[in-house]
Design an enzyme around this catalytic site. Structure first.
Site, PDB file in Angstrom:
ATOM      1  N   GLN A 143     -58.640  25.916   4.070  1.00  0.00           N
ATOM      2  CA  GLN A 143     -58.959  27.381   3.764  1.00  0.00           C
ATOM      3  C   GLN A 143     -59.691  27.696   2.574  1.00  0.00           C
ATOM      4  OE1 GLN A 143     -54.968  28.921   5.620  1.00  0.00           O
ATOM      5  NE2 GLN A 143     -56.708  30.691   6.083  1.00  0.00           N
ATOM      6  N   CYS A 197     -54.424  35.828  10.141  1.00  0.00           N
ATOM      7  CA  CYS A 197     -55.237  34.643   9.475  1.00  0.00           C
ATOM      8  C   CYS A 197     -55.959  35.193   8.187  1.00  0.00           C
ATOM      9  CB  CYS A 197     -55.924  33.901  10.213  1.00  0.00           C
ATOM     10  SG  CYS A 197     -56.282  32.035   9.432  1.00  0.00           S
ATOM     11  N   LEU A 198     -55.820  34.561   6.935  1.00  0.00           N
ATOM     12  CA  LEU A 198     -56.556  34.884   5.885  1.00  0.00           C
ATOM     13  C   LEU A 198     -58.090  34.554   6.012  1.00  0.00           C
ATOM     14  CD1 LEU A 198     -54.089  34.042   2.763  1.00  0.00           C
ATOM     15  CD2 LEU A 198     -54.586  36.518   3.794  1.00  0.00           C
ATOM     16  N   HIS A 223     -49.032  27.405  12.950  1.00  0.00           N
ATOM     17  CA  HIS A 223     -50.302  28.146  12.857  1.00  0.00           C
ATOM     18  C   HIS A 223     -51.075  27.190  11.727  1.00  0.00           C
ATOM     19  CE1 HIS A 223     -53.169  31.778  11.867  1.00  0.00           C
ATOM     20  NE2 HIS A 223     -52.841  30.997  10.690  1.00  0.00           N
ATOM     21  N   GLU A 224     -50.122  26.901  10.411  1.00  0.00           N
ATOM     22  CA  GLU A 224     -50.820  26.201   9.486  1.00  0.00           C
ATOM     23  C   GLU A 224     -51.187  25.064   9.717  1.00  0.00           C
ATOM     24  OE1 GLU A 224     -51.620  28.013   6.917  1.00  0.00           O
ATOM     25  OE2 GLU A 224     -50.412  29.872   7.608  1.00  0.00           O
ATOM     26  N   HIS A 246     -54.559  24.351  11.210  1.00  0.00           N
ATOM     27  CA  HIS A 246     -55.697  24.542  10.563  1.00  0.00           C
ATOM     28  C   HIS A 246     -56.037  22.944   9.881  1.00  0.00           C
ATOM     29  CE1 HIS A 246     -56.598  28.766   9.411  1.00  0.00           C
ATOM     30  NE2 HIS A 246     -55.241  28.779   9.267  1.00  0.00           N
TER      31      HIS A 246
HETATM   32 NI    NI Z   1     -54.452  30.840   8.969  1.00  0.00          NI
END
Ligand code: NI
Length: 175
Positions: free
Chosen positions: A52, A100-101, A142-143, A146
């Protein structure tokens, strides 16, 4: 240490499979982790994955403190998790709202395994081996997604349960 720019959905790096970390406790790894915490904290996130911020390495961080103002948000231990592996404990899944960012302003209802066993390493190479359930398990899934190029909208079963936070309800942290 620095707050880094967070890539948003549409950037091709977010769809890539990240590379395993080969060496622990290096200057560059520790600097990456510091930047990740600075960025997550500045954006009030519950978690962040290295891709990210544009680094295609298998590193995630997460953590949520209990907040009496938001009793529905479960605490999650502050963790640096490198080269993670996740195994569901059973087939049980539950739906929960995620943000999510990298998908700012939006929320979606996402099914995740309720109970998981996860393993990996901290920044020094010490093993991490935990069981988790509920929100903790959700954040980890979730992480770690990524790191395989999966953003949560790809996991939404009913796209009617996807939209802008201001139009929906549910208090969740971005991950
Ligand atoms: Ni996220």
């Amino acid at each position: 240490m620095a707050v880094r720019k967070v890539l948003r959905i549409g950037h091709p790096l977010l769809l890539e499979k990240a590379e395993p970390v080969k060496e622990f406790n290096t200057k560059s790894l520790n600097a990456l982790i510091e930047d990740m915490f600075d960025t997550m904290d500045a954006m009030n996130g519950a978690g962040l994955a290295a891709p990210q911020i544009g680094v295609s390495q298998r590193v995630v961080i997460f953590g949520v403190e209990a907040n009496p103002r938001y009793p529905e948000v479960e605490a999650v231990p502050t963790t640096i998790l490198i080269n993670p592996r996740i195994e569901p404990k059973d087939t049980g899944m539950e739906d929960g709202w995620e943000g999510c960012l990298s998908v700012p302003g939006l929320r979606g209802l996402v099914p995740r395994y309720t109970r998981i066993h996860y393993r990996g390493f901290d920044q020094f190479g010490n093993p991490i081996d935990r069981e988790a359930h509920g929100f903790h398990a959700r954040v980890v899934q979730h992480e770690c997604d990524h790191l395989d190029g999966i953003l949560y909208p790809l996991r939404i079963k009913d796209l009617r349960q996807f939209g802008f936070e201001e139009e929906l309800f549910g208090t969740v942290h971005d991950m």
